[in-house]
Structures are given as C-alpha cells and as structure tokens.
Design a protein around this motif. Structure first.
Motif, mmCIF file in Angstrom:
data_model
loop_
_atom_site.group_PDB
_atom_site.id
_atom_site.type_symbol
_atom_site.label_atom_id
_atom_site.label_comp_id
_atom_site.label_asym_id
_atom_site.label_seq_id
_atom_site.Cartn_x
_atom_site.Cartn_y
_atom_site.Cartn_z
ATOM 1 N N ILE A 124 0.879 -1.163 0.000
ATOM 2 C CA ILE A 124 0.000 0.000 0.000
ATOM 3 C C ILE A 124 0.924 1.222 0.000
ATOM 4 O O ILE A 124 1.530 1.550 1.021
ATOM 5 N N TYR A 125 1.049 1.881 -1.147
ATOM 6 C CA TYR A 125 2.076 2.906 -1.293
ATOM 7 C C TYR A 125 1.745 4.197 -0.542
ATOM 8 O O TYR A 125 2.649 4.950 -0.190
ATOM 9 N N ASN A 126 0.483 4.448 -0.305
ATOM 10 C CA ASN A 126 0.109 5.656 0.438
ATOM 11 C C ASN A 126 -0.158 5.361 1.910
ATOM 12 O O ASN A 126 -0.905 6.075 2.576
ATOM 13 N N PHE A 127 0.463 4.309 2.437
ATOM 14 C CA PHE A 127 0.155 3.884 3.805
ATOM 15 C C PHE A 127 0.559 4.926 4.840
ATOM 16 O O PHE A 127 -0.068 5.040 5.896
ATOM 17 N N GLN A 128 1.602 5.710 4.556
ATOM 18 C CA GLN A 128 2.042 6.685 5.548
ATOM 19 C C GLN A 128 0.999 7.790 5.727
ATOM 20 O O GLN A 128 0.715 8.213 6.857
ATOM 21 N N ASN A 129 0.409 8.254 4.634
ATOM 22 C CA ASN A 129 -0.657 9.261 4.751
ATOM 23 C C ASN A 129 -1.887 8.685 5.447
ATOM 24 O O ASN A 129 -2.525 9.353 6.276
ATOM 25 N N LEU A 130 -2.239 7.446 5.100
ATOM 26 C CA LEU A 130 -3.383 6.810 5.748
ATOM 27 C C LEU A 130 -3.123 6.604 7.241
ATOM 28 O O LEU A 130 -4.024 6.795 8.070
ATOM 29 N N ARG A 164 -9.514 3.640 -0.585
ATOM 30 C CA ARG A 164 -8.443 4.551 -0.169
ATOM 31 C C ARG A 164 -7.059 3.977 -0.421
ATOM 32 O O ARG A 164 -6.060 4.690 -0.285
ATOM 33 N N PHE A 165 -6.977 2.686 -0.750
ATOM 34 C CA PHE A 165 -5.677 2.047 -0.913
ATOM 35 C C PHE A 165 -5.115 2.343 -2.300
ATOM 36 O O PHE A 165 -5.790 2.153 -3.315
ATOM 37 N N ARG A 166 -3.876 2.764 -2.337
ATOM 38 C CA ARG A 166 -3.170 3.020 -3.589
ATOM 39 C C ARG A 166 -2.000 2.050 -3.657
ATOM 40 O O ARG A 166 -0.992 2.228 -2.977
ATOM 41 N N GLY A 167 -2.153 0.994 -4.446
ATOM 42 C CA GLY A 167 -1.083 0.009 -4.475
ATOM 43 C C GLY A 167 -1.471 -1.258 -5.182
ATOM 44 O O GLY A 167 -2.404 -1.304 -5.985
ATOM 45 N N MET A 168 -0.727 -2.308 -4.879
ATOM 46 C CA MET A 168 -0.998 -3.642 -5.405
ATOM 47 C C MET A 168 -1.245 -4.536 -4.202
ATOM 48 O O MET A 168 -0.486 -4.508 -3.235
ATOM 49 N N PHE A 169 -2.305 -5.336 -4.260
ATOM 50 C CA PHE A 169 -2.631 -6.073 -3.046
ATOM 51 C C PHE A 169 -3.582 -7.236 -3.309
ATOM 52 O O PHE A 169 -4.407 -7.211 -4.211
ATOM 53 N N ALA A 170 -3.404 -8.256 -2.506
ATOM 54 C CA ALA A 170 -4.380 -9.321 -2.317
ATOM 55 C C ALA A 170 -4.522 -9.466 -0.809
ATOM 56 O O ALA A 170 -3.530 -9.696 -0.103
ATOM 57 N N LEU A 297 6.527 7.215 -4.935
ATOM 58 C CA LEU A 297 5.843 6.394 -3.937
ATOM 59 C C LEU A 297 6.412 4.981 -3.883
ATOM 60 O O LEU A 297 6.390 4.335 -2.831
ATOM 61 N N ARG A 298 6.920 4.506 -5.004
ATOM 62 C CA ARG A 298 7.418 3.129 -5.081
ATOM 63 C C ARG A 298 8.893 2.996 -4.743
ATOM 64 O O ARG A 298 9.466 1.920 -4.897
ATOM 65 N N LEU A 559 1.282 1.668 -13.894
ATOM 66 C CA LEU A 559 -0.023 1.074 -13.607
ATOM 67 C C LEU A 559 -0.584 1.510 -12.256
ATOM 68 O O LEU A 559 -1.508 0.884 -11.746
ATOM 69 N N ASP A 560 -0.021 2.551 -11.684
ATOM 70 C CA ASP A 560 -0.674 3.185 -10.540
ATOM 71 C C ASP A 560 -2.087 3.561 -10.976
ATOM 72 O O ASP A 560 -2.283 4.172 -12.034
ATOM 73 N N HIS A 561 -3.083 3.210 -10.179
ATOM 74 C CA HIS A 561 -4.457 3.382 -10.656
ATOM 75 C C HIS A 561 -4.816 4.860 -10.874
ATOM 76 O O HIS A 561 -5.680 5.170 -11.704
ATOM 77 N N VAL A 562 -4.137 5.763 -10.174
ATOM 78 C CA VAL A 562 -4.380 7.189 -10.414
ATOM 79 C C VAL A 562 -3.872 7.577 -11.803
ATOM 80 O O VAL A 562 -4.535 8.333 -12.536
ATOM 81 N N VAL A 563 -2.723 7.056 -12.186
ATOM 82 C CA VAL A 563 -2.192 7.290 -13.535
ATOM 83 C C VAL A 563 -3.106 6.667 -14.579
ATOM 84 O O VAL A 563 -3.424 7.282 -15.610
#
Length: 673
Positions: A124-130, A164-170, A297-298, A559-563
């Motif tokens: 989760i690349y934006n975990f610090q803000n969250l 709210r999650f920005r990243g790659m995850f399962a 972020l990565r 492939l960041d979903h915002v991009v």
C-alpha cells in the motif's frame, strides 16, 4: 511481497493445522523470510514437528519439496500445542518477503483486541498518509508496516477502506465480530488471489498450487478454459484451468459469511474524456507529474531496490524518473539475446550510461530448456507467453543485487503503444463506411480469394484485412490478437473436448467487454478489453510468477491506478496521433528522456522460439509437443504432428501454436501426470 493462504469451514468443523501449513509452505518462494499462522484467536507457529506431522505436510501431488518443518517460533508468543489450535474453523497462513519494517512486520496481524486479522500480499504505497489520518482518529499502531494500516482502515471505514488504498494487493481479512471473511484484490490485478468453494468450505491462496495441496485430488479440467488458452495463450478471470478453482477478478472483492458468498466489483475504469478543455501541453505536464509521483511512492523500501530496463520508452522512463528522485545510481537489469533481431541489450546499455546506472546484463540462449519445467510449476496452469523465459531470467539476475525492482509495464495498454491498435482503428474507420451486409458478403468473399500469408506484416495481408473488415469490431480484434485461428483450434481439440464445449466460443468474452466498455470510441473499447484481459492475465501474471519464483518484488508505477484513470480520460487521438502511438505519453517524457529513446521504433519483448524449434530446441520440443500428456489426453495428435511438420518445412510459421502446445504439455506433465 508475500504469499497468503487460508481455510474456512463454515459449518464450524475444525481446521487441520497440518493442512494449513502444507498450503502455506507451497508458497515459500513468495516469502522466504518468515511464516505465520492464525488459528482460533491467536498466532501459532509449528515447532518440533514429529515425523507423523512432517509426513502430513508433504505436498500431496509430489510437486514441491517443503522447507525445514521446524522454524523458529515467534519470540514471546509461546505457541500452543496442536491439540489447542485444531478447534478453529477459520485459519490464515502467511509467508513473508520482508520489505518494510523488517523486524516487526510479521503476519497474520491483528488489531488491539484480536477481533480483526489480516494476511496480506502486496504494497500500500500511500500507507504513511493513511496512517497519519488514522492516528488522528485515535487508532494506535504497534508497527511501521502498511499491513497494520489495512487493519485500522477496515476498523474505521469497513470494506470501503479499499477505495483509499493506492497500491498492489491481495488481502484476506477475518472479522471475528461479524464472522465474515473479506477477500479483495487490487484494481489492475497485479497480485493474484484464488479460491475454491467446496461444500461448506472456502479455500483461498496466492497460487493455485496451495489450494491443490489442500484438495489432495486434482480437480477436473475446465474445457472452456482450455479453449480460451489455445486462443489467448492465457486463461482469463474468473476461470482457471480447473472447474472448481476460480480467480478473484481484478478490482473485485468477495464477502463470505457462514451462509453466503457475494462477489462484487468495487472499481471499474471509465474512458469518458474529461481533460478536453485543457491544452495538450497542460495534459502532458499533468501526466508527467503523476508519473513522477507514482515512481516516488514506489521508492519506499527497507531493502535494496532497482529496475528492469529493456531500452524501450516505458522502462527507460521509469529509470529516468528513479534517477531524478534518488541520490544513488539506479541499479538496472536487462536481458540480451544472441539474435540481433531480438536483442535490446545495446539499447539498454546506452540508456543505462545516459543515467549513470549500475547496469547488469544476462544473455538468454536456447540452453534455457530446463527452465520450461520450472515455469510450468510456478505458473500453475497453462501459460504460453514466451517472454516468461527472459522475464524469469531477468528476475533471477536482479534478485542477486536487489529485493525490489520497478518495471515499465502498462505503457502500451494505457497509451495505445501496440501496433495492433493502429491497424484496428484504420480497419474500423473503413468498416463504418460500409453497410454490414456489404462487409459480410462482399468483403468476406473477397478475403477468400487471397492466399494466406501469415509470415508477412498484417497490413500487407490483403485477405486478413478484408476478412477483419467483414467482421464486427470485437470479433475482428479477437481474431487479430488470437495466437491460434478459430479453425485451427477447432481441428486441434479432440472429439471429447469439442463435445464438452457445446458450442462455447472465447470470442463472446470480447464481445461482452466491447459492448459494456464505458467508452465512446473504438480505440478506448479495445484498450478496455486489454486492461480487463491481456494486461492482468498475461503481462501481470507473467511478471508476478516469474519474479516471485525467485522472491523478487516488482512494482509497476505506470499502472498506478491514479495514472491509469487519468490516462483513460485523455482523448483517444492524443494517444494515437495518426499512426503514432503513445503520443501524449512521449510528449510528457521529453523533459527526462532523450529523443533517441522516444523516437526509436518499438521492438517488443520477443523470444526467437521459431528459430529455436528448428534449431537447438528441435529434439527436446519434438518429444514434448508430439508425445506430451496434454496432447495425448485433449488434442488431436495427427493435427499436432501436421503443425510441427509445417513449421519444420518452413511452409508456415507455427511457432506460437507450437509454443502454446508445448507449455500445455509442460503443465500437464507437472499437474496431471
């Protein structure tokens, strides 16, 4: 990066702890650094296994050698005896590749009172803000990990947390209070998640082989999935090669209760233009800023980090943006071939020198044959993209010097880089001028007058062009990207397979996606199809399995979903400008990449399998293709032999069809024999 597995007996019967260990340890390559288990309200770690327990943990199909069954217990936890944990009807297993907070990031991980537990694969690349936001809401953190952010985000926002999650995850999350299991997969499908619902029991895992370890018996093959594979060289979600095992599709979540399982999409991609009131330069500048942010972020990692570099625009852009954000030389890794037609090594070296990178290179030769069996094991089901071979090797080489690598995947799908987009857009423009009856009757008839010329570029094949224009748009696109023509596939399947299909056709998937695409123009509909099929099931599957086979984490900033969402809103003619693909993407990158890179023609990540089949691999391939388990059980042996002979005699390039059969047989040898 990690591997997750789990079992829930929804009738309340206890989970066999040995079975959970067996499932989880088939995923050791995904997480070699640590393991952890949640059973009946607490963490558990197997220690001092007896010979009986060790035997119970052996992989039932004989495909994997398990590691030492006596791992060190978690400090201070005092793991309970087996008879104390077998009461649990829900169990989570985790294998860890340590990337962030190396000492305190063990999983499964819980909230303060142990009512929410999570096993997580990804970043989760934006975990610090969250985390900052959640601390402000009163949540207390014990680690610096993104995993703990998932737990508290779920407590605060429920399943809406995924938005709210920005990243790659399962993610597999167990809510003790609600007695509910939440399975969720990232928007683009970078991280895999499979499940099997058998009676009252749900099995789930990062890879199919972990579920097979629990089932014991091999499930029946899905003939429609085999048909899809022969056309596409991969199996589209939600199918797998097995009838009883399914993929959780990208951008989907599953809510599982004691009495039901609800599958739903939490995200989709819209191609409705929304930046048209801005100038092309303004859009290019905004795109550059988003790409720069996605790369930045990565770069968060507590372990060494580098990049894949092919010398193409996408990977070169990622390296350029990494170099701009780092004080140290970027560690780059590339693959070379001994054939100049396929070799991008010299170009990659030029790019690496331009950015003063610490460059590493590996040459792939036909001696890679032993890797075919390795790849069949790691991909779990038939997978026939030949570039899996160099992807495996570049991952293996990169793992010697880094634990995390950034890649350039996604540029072609987001910004119309594939040549097939150009051809299809032109064909569709002509198609729109002609009435359907004229196209089908006149052009279809004319197409049959031209000889089949598969060895020349598509735009020079008059018969192919006329035939495609006679079809509807989705059918034409499906035909143009299929690795095996429909007539050839029909003749290749044996009688029992054709009977089991009962008229099923893979093209229906493309028709449905083309129809439902939230887009107004033809190009965007094609991009939507690829982002729902080819990108997650071929490109991202290839990268995930090849990299995880050697315990390497790969991150894809393009492939960041915002991009991706921003790119989808750009008008199609700013992506495909005339016959120039990636127009707006390249314009955005002119401030960081030299013209020599941006203006170079696209080569692609190809492998010379056609020459290999006639040369160094001929004898190996002949045996596997003509006599393999899959050929004997599901294909027409005479038709397979005819394809082999056509290729050997250079009457027709059958390299893709033969590679598809080869990898099907390699899979069958591993999992069916």
């Amino acid at each position: 990066m990690c591997g997750i597995a789990g079992i829930w007996h929804r009738d309340g019967s206890p989970v066999d702890a040995h079975l959970l260990v067996r499932m989880t340890r088939t995923l050791t390559h995904r997480g070699p650094d640590d393991e952890g288990y949640y059973l009946h309200g607490s963490l558990w770690s197997p220690t001092q296994s007896t010979s009986r327990e060790a035997a119970a943990c052996a992989f039932p199909l004989g495909h994997a050698s398990l590691p030492d069954l006596n791992p060190s217990p978690f400090p201070g936890l005092g793991p309970p005896r087996l008879r104390d944990v077998t009461r649990s009807s829900i169990a989570l297993g985790h294998r860890r590749l340590s990337i962030i907070d190396l000492d305190a990031g063990r999983q499964p991980l819980a909230n303060e009172d142990g009512t929410v537990w999570v096993a997580f694969n990804g970043e989760i690349y934006n975990f610090q803000n969250l985390r900052t936001e959640l601390v402000g809401q009163g949540h207390v953190f014990r680690t610096r990990t993104d995993t703990e952010v998932i737990v508290h985000a779920y407590e605060e926002w429920g399943t809406d947390a995924v938005q709210r999650f920005r990243g790659m995850f399962a993610i597999a999350l167990w809510d003790e209070r609600k007695e509910r299991l939440w399975l969720v997969r990232d928007r683009m499908g970078k991280k895999p998640l499979y499940y099997a619902q058998l009676g009252a029991t749900i099995y789930f895992a990062s890879e199919i082989k972990a579920i097979l370890a629990a089932l014991g018996d091999t499930p029946p093959l899905d003939e429609t999935a085999l048909s899809d594979y022969l056309s596409l060289q991969y199996i589209p979600a939600p199918k797998t090669i097995y009838r009883n095992i399914r993929k959780l599709p990208p951008g989907h979540e599953a809510l599982v209760s004691a009495s039901s399982m609800t599958l739903r999409a939490y995200w989709d991609l819209s191609f409705e233009p929304s930046v048209s009131d801005h100038s092309e330069k303004e859009v290019a500048d905004a795109l550059y800023d988003l790409l720069q942010e996605a790369v930045r972020l990565r770069l968060v990692s507590d372990v060494p980090l580098g990049a894949f570099l092919s010398g193409g625009v996408d990977s070169s852009a990622v390296v350029a943006l990494m170099a701009a954000s780092s004080q140290e030389p970027v560690i780059t890794n590339t693959i070379a071939f001994d054939s100049k037609h396929y070799d991008e090594g010299p170009v990659a070296r030029q790019v690496a020198r331009h950015f003063h990178a610490d460059h590493h290179e590996f040459q792939v030769t036909p001696q890679c044959w032993p890797m075919i069996d390795t790849l069949a094991w790691h991909y779990d089901e038939p997978f026939a993209d030949p570039s899996a071979v160099p992807t495996y090797y570049v991952s293996k080489m990169a793992r010697r010097v880094v634990t995390v690598a950034l890649s350039g995947d996604g540029g072609d799908e987001n910004f119309a880089g594939y040549s097939r987009y150009r051809f299809d857009v032109v064909e569709n423009q002509v198609r729109r001028w002609l009435p359907g009856i004229v196209r089908r009757r006149v052009l279809g008839a004319l197409a049959g007058l031209f000889p089949h010329r598969p060895n020349v570029p598509r735009f020079l094949r008059a018969g192919t062009v006329l035939s495609n224009m006679a079809r509807d748009p989705a059918d034409a696109y499906f035909t143009s990207i299929s690795g095996m023509p429909a007539a050839d596939k029909q003749g290749l399947l044996n009688g029992s397979c054709r009977h089991a299909l009962q008229g099923y056709s893979t093209v229906e998937l493309f028709r449905e996606l083309y129809r439902k695409a939230p887009a107004q123009d033809h190009l965007s509909r094609l991009q939507y199809i690829d982002i729902k099929t080819y990108l997650p099931e071929d490109i991202l599957t290839k990268v995930d399995r090849a990299s995880m086979a050697v315990s390497l984490e790969v991150r894809c900033p393009i492939l960041d979903h915002v991009v991706v969402e921003f790119a989808a809103r750009i008008p199609w003619h700013w992506k495909l400008n005339g016959l120039r693909g990636k127009h707006i993407f390249k314009k955005a990158l002119r401030r960081c990449l030299p013209a020599a890179v941006l203006d170079r023609s696209k080569k692609g990540f190809a492998v010379p399998v056609g020459a290999w089949f006639r040369g160094e691999l001929k004898e190996h391939a002949r045996s596997w293709i003509l006599k393999g388990e899959g050929t004997r059980g599901f294909l027409d042996g005479n038709r397979v032999a005819a394809m082999w002979n056509e290729h050997q005699e250079s009457r027709r390039d059958r390299s893709m069809e033969l590679w598809t059969i080869l990898m099907f047989n390699a899979w069958a040898k591993r999992f069916l024999a």
